[in-house]
Design an enzyme around this catalytic site. Structure first.
Site, PDB file in Angstrom:
ATOM      1  N   ASN B  70       0.875  -1.229  -0.121  1.00 42.44           N
ATOM      2  CA  ASN B  70      -0.128   0.117   0.102  1.00 42.44           C
ATOM      3  C   ASN B  70       0.940   1.141  -0.052  1.00 42.44           C
ATOM      4  OD1 ASN B  70      -0.449   1.889   2.386  1.00 42.44           O
ATOM      5  ND2 ASN B  70       0.147  -0.192   3.343  1.00 42.44           N
ATOM      6  N   ILE B  72      -0.883   4.680   0.317  1.00 43.76           N
ATOM      7  CA  ILE B  72      -2.037   5.611   0.440  1.00 43.76           C
ATOM      8  C   ILE B  72      -1.686   6.924   0.525  1.00 43.76           C
ATOM      9  CG2 ILE B  72      -4.182   6.093   1.911  1.00 43.76           C
ATOM     10  CD1 ILE B  72      -3.975   3.131   0.681  1.00 43.76           C
ATOM     11  N   GLY B  73      -0.482   7.145   1.568  1.00 37.78           N
ATOM     12  CA  GLY B  73       0.007   8.560   1.407  1.00 37.78           C
ATOM     13  C   GLY B  73      -0.693   9.182   2.665  1.00 37.78           C
ATOM     14  N   ASN B 129       3.878   8.144  14.582  1.00 43.14           N
ATOM     15  CA  ASN B 129       4.209   7.342  13.233  1.00 43.14           C
ATOM     16  C   ASN B 129       5.499   8.096  12.644  1.00 43.14           C
ATOM     17  OD1 ASN B 129       4.254   6.095  10.935  1.00 43.14           O
ATOM     18  ND2 ASN B 129       2.375   6.596  10.100  1.00 43.14           N
ATOM     19  N   CYS B 132       6.362   5.578   8.633  1.00 41.27           N
ATOM     20  CA  CYS B 132       5.459   5.502   7.321  1.00 41.27           C
ATOM     21  C   CYS B 132       6.514   5.616   5.791  1.00 41.27           C
ATOM     22  CB  CYS B 132       4.200   6.569   7.367  1.00 41.27           C
ATOM     23  SG  CYS B 132       3.513   6.425   5.398  1.00 41.27           S
ATOM     24  N   LYS B 173       6.274   4.259  17.102  1.00 44.82           N
ATOM     25  CA  LYS B 173       6.050   3.002  16.005  1.00 44.82           C
ATOM     26  C   LYS B 173       7.567   2.974  14.919  1.00 44.82           C
ATOM     27  CE  LYS B 173       2.821   0.549  12.893  1.00 44.82           C
ATOM     28  NZ  LYS B 173       1.455   0.840  12.406  1.00 44.82           N
ATOM     29  N   GLY B 252       1.518  -8.991  10.095  1.00 42.21           N
ATOM     30  CA  GLY B 252       0.960 -10.119   9.336  1.00 42.21           C
ATOM     31  C   GLY B 252      -0.073 -10.839  10.393  1.00 42.21           C
ATOM     32  N   GLY B 273      -3.716  -5.843  11.767  1.00 43.10           N
ATOM     33  CA  GLY B 273      -3.701  -4.771  10.721  1.00 43.10           C
ATOM     34  C   GLY B 273      -4.339  -5.359   9.438  1.00 43.10           C
ATOM     35  N   THR B 274      -3.427  -5.668   8.377  1.00 42.34           N
ATOM     36  CA  THR B 274      -4.195  -6.117   7.150  1.00 42.34           C
ATOM     37  C   THR B 274      -5.379  -7.174   7.431  1.00 42.34           C
ATOM     38  OG1 THR B 274      -2.238  -5.821   6.237  1.00 42.34           O
ATOM     39  CG2 THR B 274      -3.629  -7.153   5.093  1.00 42.34           C
TER      40      THR B 274
END
Lengths: 273, 313
Positions: B70, B72-73, B129, B132, B173, B252, B273-274
């Site tokens: 991903n 997304i920004g 964060n 990222c 993070k 994961g 998460g995912t």
């Protein structure tokens, strides 16, 4: 935001193949069948393993009582795995998702709707035709017109279904093996120019370049058009922000604010792949 | 009974050690009806920046073997709109809210964001964060183009500056895209972070061979999903040897078994998460799965499981 979404494990009650590449699954699922609106979709888990990881978004093709159908083309590993599912088995699905078509005219029902389908774009439009037929003004003599575009005769899907609903069906194929030779948007242009069709609303679904062309035509002929976009999605319910599309009011999620948009609201130039 | 599962992240006590990762749970409203939100240990929000961000061009995501990319920004409405529109919705869940924050131009934005969150009671903690991979940082402190989390000094500076701005528990993070993640974790601990969360996504790339273009518009993107799990478990284990503050493990996690790996490796809490995209009930299923595991193994508290790995000699 009272729209309900369900995660269900409906039983597969039927399966039909169309040629080698297309199949239709019927699923017994009262919750989703009752809530579904045309243009909405479901997210299907094609395997219980971690690979392929993501669900596959598939349009709700038709609804009959407590059951609904999905129509699928085998295009990759995910849809290949899905094609291996058999009646009697179960499918993990989430739905109904997305906004769906707005098919109710404020006063009298839409008198002359025209449906334009390109390729697999027919999938959600059969359900739309079912609903249009239910809600159409009974005094109206004009039938629902359906234009189906495909590469060749072999890829023309759902002609029978639309005809069974009383629709006036016209075909366009790229190679002329059935109906009009050319793109479905060329056929639409011809029918509008010759005033054979005088639609008050156009509903489209298909590949992006086709929908972009449809938007241009509808602008010229001043017909309000709703188009349903296809997109790769990771979740399908608005969480990942992966399937955004540029519109006049900024990025919108295809899965949540869409997949149906007013054709003129999409900023096509930057997004036509 | 709930104390069996409860853990502390700094001064924040959570009823159970299962959270949902930033960027995978929207603002929780997307999951209403799909899962029992109030059962979650905590909700980590989509990362919020000072100003609204439109996000990156399409395509932003693609599937990869047992994973996804991903970019997304950091699309988000900006902190003020977030506080006004999203906090009231999140607050209703009754679950502690952990707000993920990031700067997009200047590192001073971190303490500025933290100050804006100070007054809000529903905000149980702040996640920094700094890892990222999908936004271009022009931070002088980390050197052009690098992530803050790739630089121990930069990490330390950011944590310190936010520490001064807020009394809320801070979670830093971390990025797995480093040579030695323990150095960064120690820098965060030393600078006053209450916990570390690891790992963020691994930087990856996937190519459309017909078009010879990257499948993601930005080229590089963050890899998540089961594909990265062994890397994440390894990093949790390494960090656990070096720091005292709690670790929130992620990378994961799909089900109870994968969640347990992270506890045994050294996590005090875990984050899903995912998996939320594929099974919206994953996190709540994991909570009951952990309870069952503790019961059948006669373990009194989840805390006993943390770092309980038996090493082969």
């Amino acid at each position: 935001m009272g729209t309900e979404i369900y995660q269900e494990r409906p039983k597969i009650t039927g399966k039909k193949y169309f040629g080698q590449d297309y199949f239709n699954l019927s699923l017994y699922c009262p919750t989703i069948s009752r809530k579904a609106k045309p243009g909405q979709f479901v997210e299907v888990k094609v395997s219980s393993a971690d690979d392929p990881l993501l669900r596959r978004p598939l349009g709700i093709h038709s609804v009959k009582g407590n059951s609904f159908h999905i129509l699928c083309e085998i295009v990759g590993r995910g849809t290949e795995l899905l094609s291996g599912k058999q009646p009697g088995g179960y499918l993990d699905i989430i739905g109904p998702l997305g906004n769906g078509f707005n098919f109710r005219h404020p006063a009298s029902g839409i008198r002359h709707p025209v449906i334009v389908a390109g390729g697999m774009g027919v999938a959600p439009l059969v359900f739309l035709a079912e609903k249009l037929k239910e809600t159409k003004n009974s005094k109206s003599k004009m039938p629902i017109s359906v234009l189906i575009g495909a590469r060749t005769k072999k890829q023309v899907l759902c002609e029978k279904e639309f005809k069974a609903l009383g629709c006036d069906v016209k075909i366009a194929t790229d190679d002329g093996s059935a109906g009009f030779k050319g793109r479905v948007t060329d056929l639409l242009k011809y029918l509008l120019r010759a005033a054979i069709l005088k639609p008050q609303a156009i509903y489209g679904c298909g590949p992006k370049p086709m929908l972009k062309e449809l938007a241009v035509i509808c602008k010229k002929y001043r017909v309000p058009a709703q188009v349903s976009l296809e997109a790769h999605m990771s979740c399908g319910f608005g969480a990942c922000l992966g399937c955004a599309v540029k519109t006049i009011s900024g990025f919108q999620r295809v899965c949540k604010e869409g997949p149906v948009f007013n054709a003129q609201d999409i900023i096509w130039q930057e997004d036509a792949v | 009974m709930p104390s069996k599962l409860s853990v502390n992240i700094g001064r924040l006590r959570i009823e159970n050690p299962v959270m949902v990762c930033s960027g995978t749970f929207g603002y929780a409203e997307e999951f209403r009806g799909l899962t029992d939100i109030k059962k979650l240990g905590a909700i980590v929000t989509k990362t919020i920046t000072l100003r609204a961000r439109a996000g990156n061009p399409m395509p932003r995501t693609c599937e990869t073997p047992a994973g996804m990319l991903n970019s997304i920004g950091l699309e988000n409405p900006g902190i003020d709109k977030f506080i006004k529109e999203k906090i009231p919705v999140l607050e209703k869940s009754g679950v502690p809210i952990i707000v993920s924050i990031a700067s997009d131009q200047d590192i001073d934005e971190f303490p500025a964001l933290a100050k804006k969150l100070n007054k809000i009671n529903a905000v149980g903690a702040i996640e920094l964060n700094i890892s990222c991979p999908n936004v271009k940082h022009a931070h002088k402190v980390s050197g052009g183009g690098r992530l803050i989390a790739q630089d121990a000094q930069a990490t330390s500076d950011i944590v310190r500056s936010v520490r001064k701005a807020t009394r809320k528990p801070l979670i830093t993070k971390l990025s797995p895209n480093v040579t030695d993640i323990t150095e960064i974790a120690m820098a965060a601990e030393e600078a006053g972070s209450d916990a570390v969360a690891l790992v963020n996504t691994l930087i990856g790339m996937s190519i459309d061979v017909v078009a010879r273009r990257p499948k993601i518009a930005q080229g590089l993107a963050g890899l998540s999903g089961p594909a990265i799990r062994p890397v994440a478990v390894r990093m949790v284990w390494e960090v656990y040897q070096k720091i005292k503050i709690p670790i929130i493990g992620m990378g994961g996690i799909m089900d109870t078994e994968s969640a347990l790996e992270f506890f045994i490796a050294g996590s005090s809490a875990i984050s899903v998460g995912t998996a939320n995209f594929i099974n919206p009930r994953a996190a709540t299923e994991i909570i009951s799965g952990i309870e069952k595991y503790l019961r059948s193994n006669k373990i009194d508290s989840i805390k006993e499981l943390t770092g309980s790995l038996k090493c082969r000699s």
